[in-house]
Motif scaffolding. Structure first.
Motif, PDB file in Angstrom:
ATOM      1  N   PRO A  19       0.668  -1.294  -0.068  1.00  0.00           N
ATOM      2  CA  PRO A  19       0.051  -0.096  -0.053  1.00  0.00           C
ATOM      3  C   PRO A  19       0.904   1.121  -0.055  1.00  0.00           C
ATOM      4  N   THR A  43      -3.960  -5.981  -9.919  1.00  0.00           N
ATOM      5  CA  THR A  43      -3.177  -5.936  -8.605  1.00  0.00           C
ATOM      6  C   THR A  43      -2.570  -7.376  -8.614  1.00  0.00           C
ATOM      7  N   GLU A  96      -6.510  -2.836  -3.211  1.00  0.00           N
ATOM      8  CA  GLU A  96      -6.791  -3.439  -2.401  1.00  0.00           C
ATOM      9  C   GLU A  96      -8.302  -4.026  -2.184  1.00  0.00           C
TER      10      GLU A  96
END
Length: 182
Positions: A19, A43, A96
């Protein structure tokens, strides 16, 4: 994407670590697991357990095709440009969370103003799920690049605001269902 898919990179790619938002490179032959394939990025989790984001423009390195948006209108009047702005912002995802930033309730305002050059200036006010989010500048840049690429847009200002602070009540019903909160 519900299943995790392991792929080997066919060429070197630029990545952004999640992150914290730092930039790096993964080399050709590196094995990654696709964690999320939504909107304008992928991702992935590296073989060492690091989560990174790969841009849609590098989809070929994953053996995938880049995302194309087919819902845009061709007109360039302010109303059409605003519609297109909201459409492209729906292709931006927090790496995320498998929900776009519009449904997450992160975009507070999108104002399109005609300018004296015959085009439009766009001002967007958005927030982050948490102050100090390392991916904040990346998400902000994704929004700016997506909107700037639209026909009829001359300038884009994406402003991050933290007041009012984001809360999960700002999510759309669709987002709450997607995340199992409803």
């Amino acid at each position: 994407m519900s299943e995790r898919e392991v792929v080997q990179l066919t060429r070197d790619v630029n990545v952004i670590t999640v992150p914290d938002g730092n930039h790096g490179t993964l080399s050709k032959g590196h094995e990654v697991t696709i964690h999320q394939s939504l909107g304008s990025s992928f991702t992935v989790v590296t073989e060492h357990g690091h989560m990174v984001r790969i841009a849609s423009s590098d989809a070929d390195a994953l053996g995938k095709e880049s995302h194309e948006l087919h819902t845009l209108v061709s007109e360039t009047d302010p109303e059409a440009v605003e519609k297109n702005c909201w459409e492209v912002m729906k292709t931006v995802y927090d790496p995320e969370i498998p929900v776009n930033i519009v449904d997450l309730g992160l975009v507070y305002h999108c104002n399109v103003t005609p300018n004296d050059k015959g085009g439009n200036d766009v001002h967007i006010m958005m927030t982050l799920t948490a102050p100090g989010c390392g991916m904040g500048p990346v998400i902000q840049s994704d929004v700016e690049k997506s909107v700037r690429a639209l026909p009829g847009v001359d300038s884009v200002n994406v402003e991050i605001v933290l007041d009012p602070p984001w809360s999960r009540e700002m999510m759309s019903e669709v987002a709450q269902v997607q995340l199992g909160l409803f």
